[in-house]
Design an enzyme around this catalytic site. Sequence first.
Site, PDB file in Angstrom:
ATOM      1  N   THR A  92       5.921 -10.540  -1.655  1.00 33.75           N
ATOM      2  CA  THR A  92       5.464  -9.549  -2.521  1.00 33.75           C
ATOM      3  C   THR A  92       4.371  -8.583  -1.600  1.00 33.75           C
ATOM      4  OG1 THR A  92       5.945 -10.634  -4.538  1.00 33.75           O
ATOM      5  CG2 THR A  92       4.412  -8.736  -4.776  1.00 33.75           C
ATOM      6  N   GLU A  93       4.849  -7.385  -1.408  1.00 35.28           N
ATOM      7  CA  GLU A  93       3.625  -6.451  -0.887  1.00 35.28           C
ATOM      8  C   GLU A  93       3.288  -7.205   0.497  1.00 35.28           C
ATOM      9  OE1 GLU A  93       3.282  -3.386  -2.266  1.00 35.28           O
ATOM     10  OE2 GLU A  93       4.642  -4.146  -3.529  1.00 35.28           O
ATOM     11  N   PHE A  94       4.330  -7.935   1.113  1.00 34.61           N
ATOM     12  CA  PHE A  94       3.760  -8.664   2.560  1.00 34.61           C
ATOM     13  C   PHE A  94       2.648  -9.501   2.444  1.00 34.61           C
ATOM     14  CE2 PHE A  94       6.284  -6.124   5.842  1.00 34.61           C
ATOM     15  CZ  PHE A  94       7.249  -6.122   5.252  1.00 34.61           C
TER      16      PHE A  94
END
Length: 484
Positions: A147-149
């Site tokens: 998630t979101e890196f």
Amino acid sequence: MPEVCIGFEVHQPFRLNRHFSPDPKKKEKDLGTLYFDELNREVLERVSEKCYLPATRIILEKLDEGFHCAFSFSGTLIEQLEKWQPDVLSLFDQVARHRNSELLGQTYYHSIAGCFGDKSEFIDQAGMHTDLMYDLFRIRPTVFENTEFTFNNHIATCVKEMGYAGVFTEGVDRVLNWRSPHHIYTCNDMPVLLRDTQLSDDIAFRFGNQGWDKYPLTADTYADWLAGSSGDLINIFIDYETFGEHFWKETGILNFLSYLPLELEKRGVSTTLPTQALDNYPPVGTIDVHDTISWADIEKDASAWMGNERQHTAYSAIQKAAAFAKDKEIWRYLQTSDHFYYMASKYGTCGEVHNYFSHHEAEDAFRTYMAILADFENRNIRFMKNKRSAKTLRTLTPEEAFHFASPYGFVGYAAYSLDQFCDLLRVVPADSIAYHQERGDIAQWIEHTLHDQKLAEDVIGRTDRQDLITVINERKELLWSRLK
């Protein structure tokens, strides 16, 4: 000349109901309509019309011509497409099955579970997501993007143990020690593909900025930048909604997407897929990511979701809510990162980005979140073996929370559970504790809000901070042991 690996994040959350009010008459099967906002369908239909449909038609045409790219679809997006936009899902099905595209793994609920101390929920959601990709497209992803890196050493180890061949994260300078992100590295023996922040954000954030000295950005100019770069591999990863939603068609963004593959081909720049890159380019070094990084904001850390006291309160509460989660589905919807993103209190350009994505103000987002989480837990108490302990340990609504004050007013701390109350006793001003004890506020709150008569009696008259902490801590540990 490096190859280019292009990836698209495609995600929509189930936004929480801005007008939420508890309704005991609502049945369990109707909680979706109680907890989630009608805005979700409206947003999906708008984004589908402006982005998903036109951009995906372009992508399909370019894939047929030899262009390569990767997609990461969240489970919450897929659920909404199945409900409201099956035509878009049909196009994504064509993309997913195309020989020149690749599907990436992520958490089903695009959640913050990867940051939890206990990684079991993270592992479960990654498994749910790969099962969804197989059920829909007959593909099991072999490369992961959290998630979101969000990424750190522990996540690297966990992703490796789940059997993935590689993982994406942000090419953060402080982690690379100023080495180039245009190579593959390893973290705890896990191959890592690093996003080029500058080149990705030139499209994702600066494309429509008329004050940017490179404006307007055209496909031939961008292709020149890529062709002139050094290294093995340039990873460009952006939100898919950039194409038509964040930047409208009138900015030229869809034309940019359409012409870029041709301009890359003219310059001899080839596009590749993540698994191909991992096969073709051996790691050139290692990275150590002790503190969590991400692709969010200037800080490139976890502060977009856990940067203020509100977010920390919600983050702690959702983890403890696992004990109340008879219905794991609702609990998991409440883990979606967007809910925490909306609570941020950042300023400047980062604050503007947070405000752009949020459907209500930060304080309202927090109050809504805590009210819904409290309602969810309260509904599940009746199914628990030790209802009395659960009642005392539950998450509280904003109205039920204990707001620490002094003779001069609120001192800036509020407890949304007995656990948080005990933690805050360590940091609140001594005069605030004395003020509340003189008035009997703490005992009254414990008795009438938490419904723990014994603990209420035990705290009466205790003026020493550590003494009060010890008594409450022992009681809450006993209550938690009963729940387990």
